[in-house]
Design a protein around this motif. Structure first.
Motif, PDB file in Angstrom:
ATOM      1  N   MET A   1       0.825  -1.181   0.000  1.00 24.56           N
ATOM      2  CA  MET A   1       0.000   0.000   0.000  1.00 24.56           C
ATOM      3  C   MET A   1       0.880   1.260   0.000  1.00 24.56           C
ATOM      4  N   PHE A   2       1.964   1.215   0.769  1.00 18.42           N
ATOM      5  CA  PHE A   2       2.873   2.361   0.827  1.00 18.42           C
ATOM      6  C   PHE A   2       3.429   2.695  -0.556  1.00 18.42           C
ATOM      7  N   SER A   3       3.886   1.679  -1.265  1.00 21.98           N
ATOM      8  CA  SER A   3       4.502   1.942  -2.566  1.00 21.98           C
ATOM      9  C   SER A   3       3.480   2.444  -3.575  1.00 21.98           C
ATOM     10  N   THR A   4       2.266   1.942  -3.515  1.00 17.83           N
ATOM     11  CA  THR A   4       1.227   2.404  -4.431  1.00 17.83           C
ATOM     12  C   THR A   4       0.887   3.864  -4.171  1.00 17.83           C
ATOM     13  N   ILE A   5       0.752   4.235  -2.917  1.00 20.63           N
ATOM     14  CA  ILE A   5       0.459   5.627  -2.579  1.00 20.63           C
ATOM     15  C   ILE A   5       1.607   6.537  -3.000  1.00 20.63           C
ATOM     16  N   ALA A   6       2.835   6.087  -2.790  1.00 22.62           N
ATOM     17  CA  ALA A   6       3.994   6.899  -3.166  1.00 22.62           C
ATOM     18  C   ALA A   6       4.050   7.112  -4.674  1.00 22.62           C
ATOM     19  N   ILE A   7       3.775   6.083  -5.446  1.00 18.44           N
ATOM     20  CA  ILE A   7       3.795   6.219  -6.908  1.00 18.44           C
ATOM     21  C   ILE A   7       2.679   7.145  -7.375  1.00 18.44           C
ATOM     22  N   ILE A   8       1.511   7.045  -6.772  1.00 18.73           N
ATOM     23  CA  ILE A   8       0.407   7.935  -7.151  1.00 18.73           C
ATOM     24  C   ILE A   8       0.759   9.386  -6.841  1.00 18.73           C
ATOM     25  N   LEU A   9       1.343   9.641  -5.675  1.00 16.81           N
ATOM     26  CA  LEU A   9       1.746  11.008  -5.326  1.00 16.81           C
ATOM     27  C   LEU A   9       2.844  11.519  -6.261  1.00 16.81           C
ATOM     28  N   PHE A  10       3.781  10.647  -6.602  1.00 11.60           N
ATOM     29  CA  PHE A  10       4.849  11.036  -7.526  1.00 11.60           C
ATOM     30  C   PHE A  10       4.267  11.369  -8.903  1.00 11.60           C
ATOM     31  N   SER A  11       3.314  10.580  -9.369  1.00  8.73           N
ATOM     32  CA  SER A  11       2.680  10.843 -10.664  1.00  8.73           C
ATOM     33  C   SER A  11       1.882  12.141 -10.631  1.00  8.73           C
ATOM     34  N   MET A  12       1.202  12.392  -9.509  1.00 10.70           N
ATOM     35  CA  MET A  12       0.450  13.640  -9.386  1.00 10.70           C
ATOM     36  C   MET A  12       1.378  14.850  -9.391  1.00 10.70           C
ATOM     37  N   LEU A  13       2.561  14.695  -8.792  1.00 15.05           N
ATOM     38  CA  LEU A  13       3.536  15.779  -8.809  1.00 15.05           C
ATOM     39  C   LEU A  13       3.960  16.092 -10.239  1.00 15.05           C
ATOM     40  N   PHE A  14       4.231  15.046 -11.020  1.00 11.40           N
ATOM     41  CA  PHE A  14       4.574  15.254 -12.433  1.00 11.40           C
ATOM     42  C   PHE A  14       3.431  15.936 -13.181  1.00 11.40           C
ATOM     43  N   LEU A  15       2.203  15.523 -12.915  1.00 15.83           N
ATOM     44  CA  LEU A  15       1.051  16.108 -13.585  1.00 15.83           C
ATOM     45  C   LEU A  15       0.906  17.582 -13.224  1.00 15.83           C
ATOM     46  N   LEU A  16       1.039  17.919 -11.953  1.00  8.40           N
ATOM     47  CA  LEU A  16       0.917  19.313 -11.533  1.00  8.40           C
ATOM     48  C   LEU A  16       2.024  20.181 -12.126  1.00  8.40           C
ATOM     49  N   LEU A  17       3.226  19.636 -12.188  1.00  8.16           N
ATOM     50  CA  LEU A  17       4.317  20.397 -12.794  1.00  8.16           C
ATOM     51  C   LEU A  17       4.089  20.612 -14.283  1.00  8.16           C
ATOM     52  N   SER A  18       3.515  19.647 -14.958  1.00  6.10           N
ATOM     53  CA  SER A  18       3.268  19.808 -16.389  1.00  6.10           C
ATOM     54  C   SER A  18       2.115  20.766 -16.666  1.00  6.10           C
ATOM     55  N   LEU A  19       1.148  20.855 -15.751  1.00  4.03           N
ATOM     56  CA  LEU A  19       0.017  21.761 -15.945  1.00  4.03           C
ATOM     57  C   LEU A  19       0.297  23.183 -15.463  1.00  4.03           C
ATOM     58  N   ALA A  20       1.433  23.393 -14.823  1.00  2.00           N
ATOM     59  CA  ALA A  20       1.745  24.706 -14.262  1.00  2.00           C
ATOM     60  C   ALA A  20       2.029  25.747 -15.336  1.00  2.00           C
ATOM     61  N   ASP A  21       2.381  25.313 -16.522  1.00  2.00           N
ATOM     62  CA  ASP A  21       2.748  26.238 -17.591  1.00  2.00           C
ATOM     63  C   ASP A  21       1.689  26.181 -18.689  1.00  2.00           C
ATOM     64  N   ASP A  22       1.336  27.337 -19.242  1.00  2.00           N
ATOM     65  CA  ASP A  22       0.314  27.385 -20.300  1.00  2.00           C
ATOM     66  C   ASP A  22       0.807  26.786 -21.613  1.00  2.00           C
ATOM     67  N   ALA A  23       2.074  26.887 -21.882  1.00  2.00           N
ATOM     68  CA  ALA A  23       2.615  26.420 -23.154  1.00  2.00           C
ATOM     69  C   ALA A  23       3.128  24.989 -23.052  1.00  2.00           C
ATOM     70  N   THR A  24       2.549  24.188 -22.183  1.00  2.00           N
ATOM     71  CA  THR A  24       3.036  22.831 -21.945  1.00  2.00           C
ATOM     72  C   THR A  24       2.932  21.962 -23.192  1.00  2.00           C
ATOM     73  N   ALA A  25       1.812  22.019 -23.889  1.00  2.00           N
ATOM     74  CA  ALA A  25       1.619  21.165 -25.068  1.00  2.00           C
ATOM     75  C   ALA A  25       2.668  21.449 -26.131  1.00  2.00           C
ATOM     76  N   ALA A  26       2.967  22.717 -26.338  1.00  2.00           N
ATOM     77  CA  ALA A  26       3.975  23.070 -27.338  1.00  2.00           C
ATOM     78  C   ALA A  26       5.353  22.587 -26.909  1.00  2.00           C
ATOM     79  N   LYS A  27       5.642  22.674 -25.627  1.00  2.00           N
ATOM     80  CA  LYS A  27       6.939  22.226 -25.134  1.00  2.00           C
ATOM     81  C   LYS A  27       7.062  20.711 -25.196  1.00  2.00           C
ATOM     82  N   LEU A  28       5.965  20.007 -24.924  1.00  2.00           N
ATOM     83  CA  LEU A  28       6.015  18.553 -24.956  1.00  2.00           C
ATOM     84  C   LEU A  28       6.220  18.018 -26.366  1.00  2.00           C
TER      85      LEU A  28
END
Length: 80
Positions: free
Chosen positions: A1-28
């Motif tokens: 359970m610990f590892s699953t929660i940690a991976i979900i939080l890590f993935s959410m961090l990546f998602l939030l960082l990618s959504l923080a910028d308006d020009a994300t799609a162009a950069k990706l």
């Protein structure tokens, strides 16, 4: 359970960082295929390390001891 929660939080961090910028799609779109492979390899390595820690003997023994102590208390409650 610990590892699953940690991976979900890590993935959410990546998602939030990618959504923080308006020009994300162009950069990706500008990231080459090798960059995507490197990103996925690092994310997979990180997930593997978290899972290895979560299922390690040390962590497992601590969880097992805590569960055993709790179960012993529940089992002996009837005899008090």
């Amino acid at each position: 359970m610990f590892s699953t929660i940690a991976i979900i939080l890590f993935s959410m961090l990546f998602l939030l960082l990618s959504l923080a910028d308006d020009a994300t799609a162009a950069k990706l779109r500008g990231i080459p295929f090798g960059g995507w492979v490197a990103i996925m390899a690092l994310a997979t390595l990180f997930a593997f390390c978290l899972n290895a820690f979560g299922y390690s003997s040390w962590f497992g023994n601590r969880m097992l001891k805590a569960n055993r102590k709790r179960q012993t208390q529940l089992d002996t409650k009837l005899f008090r």
